[in-house]
Design a protein around this motif. Structure first.
Motif, PDB file in Angstrom:
ATOM      1  N   PHE A 112       0.915  -1.164  -0.513  1.00 29.93           N
ATOM      2  CA  PHE A 112       0.202  -0.195   0.138  1.00 29.93           C
ATOM      3  C   PHE A 112       0.932   1.179   0.265  1.00 29.93           C
ATOM      4  O   PHE A 112       1.668   0.799   0.484  1.00 29.93           O
ATOM      5  N   GLU A 113       0.255   2.258  -0.662  1.00 26.04           N
ATOM      6  CA  GLU A 113       0.789   3.637  -1.050  1.00 26.04           C
ATOM      7  C   GLU A 113       1.146   4.576   0.362  1.00 26.04           C
ATOM      8  O   GLU A 113      -0.303   4.961   0.877  1.00 26.04           O
ATOM      9  N   THR A 114       1.635   5.566   1.071  1.00 26.40           N
ATOM     10  CA  THR A 114       2.105   5.570   2.015  1.00 26.40           C
ATOM     11  C   THR A 114       2.392   6.681   2.197  1.00 26.40           C
ATOM     12  O   THR A 114       3.837   7.242   1.031  1.00 26.40           O
ATOM     13  N   GLU A 115       2.397   8.370   2.539  1.00 24.99           N
ATOM     14  CA  GLU A 115       3.603   8.956   2.610  1.00 24.99           C
ATOM     15  C   GLU A 115       4.602   8.624   2.642  1.00 24.99           C
ATOM     16  O   GLU A 115       5.487   8.977   2.711  1.00 24.99           O
ATOM     17  N   VAL A 157      -0.155  -5.033  12.843  1.00 23.68           N
ATOM     18  CA  VAL A 157       0.769  -5.692  12.278  1.00 23.68           C
ATOM     19  C   VAL A 157       1.676  -4.676  12.109  1.00 23.68           C
ATOM     20  O   VAL A 157       1.762  -3.801  11.502  1.00 23.68           O
ATOM     21  N   ARG A 158       3.712  -5.237  12.797  1.00 19.05           N
ATOM     22  CA  ARG A 158       5.192  -4.091  12.587  1.00 19.05           C
ATOM     23  C   ARG A 158       5.225  -4.346  10.547  1.00 19.05           C
ATOM     24  O   ARG A 158       5.492  -5.396  10.484  1.00 19.05           O
ATOM     25  N   GLY A 159       5.345  -3.085  10.436  1.00 18.99           N
ATOM     26  CA  GLY A 159       5.184  -1.977   9.276  1.00 18.99           C
ATOM     27  C   GLY A 159       4.045  -2.060   8.422  1.00 18.99           C
ATOM     28  O   GLY A 159       4.730  -1.660   7.434  1.00 18.99           O
ATOM     29  N   TYR A 160       3.260  -2.598   8.447  1.00 23.25           N
ATOM     30  CA  TYR A 160       1.473  -2.628   7.950  1.00 23.25           C
ATOM     31  C   TYR A 160       1.751  -0.977   8.214  1.00 23.25           C
ATOM     32  O   TYR A 160       1.673  -0.125   8.721  1.00 23.25           O
ATOM     33  N   ALA A 161       0.492  -0.309   6.298  1.00 19.57           N
ATOM     34  CA  ALA A 161      -0.002   0.440   6.323  1.00 19.57           C
ATOM     35  C   ALA A 161      -0.596   1.093   6.828  1.00 19.57           C
ATOM     36  O   ALA A 161      -0.720   2.670   8.339  1.00 19.57           O
ATOM     37  N   ILE A 162      -1.461   0.118   7.586  1.00 18.03           N
ATOM     38  CA  ILE A 162      -2.915   0.378   8.722  1.00 18.03           C
ATOM     39  C   ILE A 162      -2.235   1.029   9.941  1.00 18.03           C
ATOM     40  O   ILE A 162      -2.822   1.303  10.584  1.00 18.03           O
ATOM     41  N   THR A 163      -1.076   0.225  10.647  1.00 23.07           N
ATOM     42  CA  THR A 163      -0.504   0.631  11.382  1.00 23.07           C
ATOM     43  C   THR A 163       0.101   1.698  11.434  1.00 23.07           C
ATOM     44  O   THR A 163      -0.652   2.474  12.531  1.00 23.07           O
ATOM     45  N   GLU A 164       0.555   2.502  10.849  1.00 25.06           N
ATOM     46  CA  GLU A 164       0.755   3.950  10.709  1.00 25.06           C
ATOM     47  C   GLU A 164      -0.011   4.629  10.898  1.00 25.06           C
ATOM     48  O   GLU A 164      -0.343   6.013  11.541  1.00 25.06           O
ATOM     49  N   TYR A 165      -0.972   4.493  10.062  1.00 19.54           N
ATOM     50  CA  TYR A 165      -2.814   5.358   9.409  1.00 19.54           C
ATOM     51  C   TYR A 165      -3.304   4.899  11.444  1.00 19.54           C
ATOM     52  O   TYR A 165      -3.409   5.905  11.799  1.00 19.54           O
ATOM     53  N   LEU A 166      -3.081   3.869  12.080  1.00 23.13           N
ATOM     54  CA  LEU A 166      -4.287   4.042  13.033  1.00 23.13           C
ATOM     55  C   LEU A 166      -2.920   4.754  14.295  1.00 23.13           C
ATOM     56  O   LEU A 166      -3.945   5.278  14.987  1.00 23.13           O
ATOM     57  N   LEU A 167      -1.782   4.522  14.493  1.00 20.86           N
ATOM     58  CA  LEU A 167      -0.643   5.277  15.530  1.00 20.86           C
ATOM     59  C   LEU A 167      -0.591   6.866  14.952  1.00 20.86           C
ATOM     60  O   LEU A 167      -1.391   7.411  16.298  1.00 20.86           O
ATOM     61  N   ASN A 168      -1.082   7.048  14.091  1.00 21.44           N
ATOM     62  CA  ASN A 168      -0.700   8.345  13.628  1.00 21.44           C
ATOM     63  C   ASN A 168      -2.048   9.490  13.777  1.00 21.44           C
ATOM     64  O   ASN A 168      -2.620  10.233  14.636  1.00 21.44           O
TER      65      ASN A 168
END
Length: 282
Positions: A112-115, A157-168
């Protein structure tokens, strides 16, 4: 005069032979590659492709063999572009990302593409979109929509795009780190985590093929910000030429070839299908 004419003919034949040899060194792939792109492929005949262990039906392994929609897709792309994929397997997702950053992997076939990732990755256009859903324990009646996860234990899950989104986006959540999707589902099933969020395709496939008791999906949960996320392929930012090669191969895939991939890997993935024992879809 005769010798001069023979010399000219010889020179002409020599130039024609050189042209033919140059053409054969960089054979046409039929997808509109430029001479520079064909030359690049010729000097990079084998490219290392990431292969995740546990993300069916897109990217997973059976008996150590890479399988899935994205795996078959990159094989098709490789055949069209003229290179051989060499799969880098045996690592969880976070480790594959680190291998990519270290230069040990050339292509991420399902990402998945993220910033944040744009800082070091160059992405093709998306080739498949799917909704994200929440997974909760069957006894959980508190979590009904995405806003309800504040203050709750969320399997990430470590490294997942959804992880980045939810934490932010939800700083109040209590993260429960896991290495793969199966661990996230198990955490919800056993009560270690309150909720796990993933895309529908991998969740449906995993639940259909593994008994996971006491979980249910919350399908329409206000997940607009993370819904219908598109899968892409990605390469390092310094390899724009490889991204363009992959893109041309993707663009050349016929409707029939796409349909064959869908029927093989995605035919049974639907939101309104009847769930197996142990799963409740709400």
């Amino acid at each position: 005069m005769k010798r001069r004419r023979q010399g000219r003919v010889f020179l002409l034949l020599l130039l024609l032979l050189s042209f033919c040899l140059a053409r054969s060194a960089f054979p046409s792939t039929g997808i509109g590659l430029t001479e520079e792109e064909r030359a690049w492929v010729s000097t990079h005949p084998v490219l290392r492709v990431a292969s995740e262990a546990d993300w069916p039906p897109f990217d997973f392994q059976e008996n150590g063999i890479p399988r899935g929609y994205s795996i078959d897709l990159i094989k098709l792309i490789a055949a069209k572009a003229g290179f051989e994929p060499e799969f880098v397997s045996g690592a969880v997702w976070s480790e594959l990302l680190e291998k990519f950053k270290a230069g040990d992997i050339d292509i991420m076939p399902a990402i998945f593409e993220t910033e944040a990732r744009k800082a070091y990755m160059s992405f093709t256009s998306g080739y498949y979109s799917q909704p994200s859903v929440m997974v909760v324990n069957r006894s959980n009646t508190v979590i009904r929509e995405l806003s309800d996860i504040q203050g709750k234990r969320v399997a990430l899950v470590r490294g997942y795009a959804i992880t980045e989104y939810l934490l932010n986006s939800y700083p109040g959540i209590v993260g429960v780190p896991v290495d793969k999707m199966a661990d996230g589902l198990a955490a919800v099933s056993t009560g270690i985590a309150d909720v796990f969020i993933e895309t529908l395709g991998p969740l449906s496939w995993h639940v259909e093929n593994n008994f996971i008791p006491d979980i249910r999906f919350i399908a329409d949960a206000g997940l607009d910000a993370v819904a219908a996320a598109s899968l892409h392929m990605a390469v390092g930012n310094e390899r724009a030429i490889l991204r363009d090669i992959l893109q041309k191969a993707i663009d050349s895939i016929s409707r029939e070839e796409k349909q064959q991939l869908r029927e093989r890997w995605l035919g049974g993935v639907q939101l309104d299908e009847q769930p197996q024992t142990g799963l409740v879809l709400t």
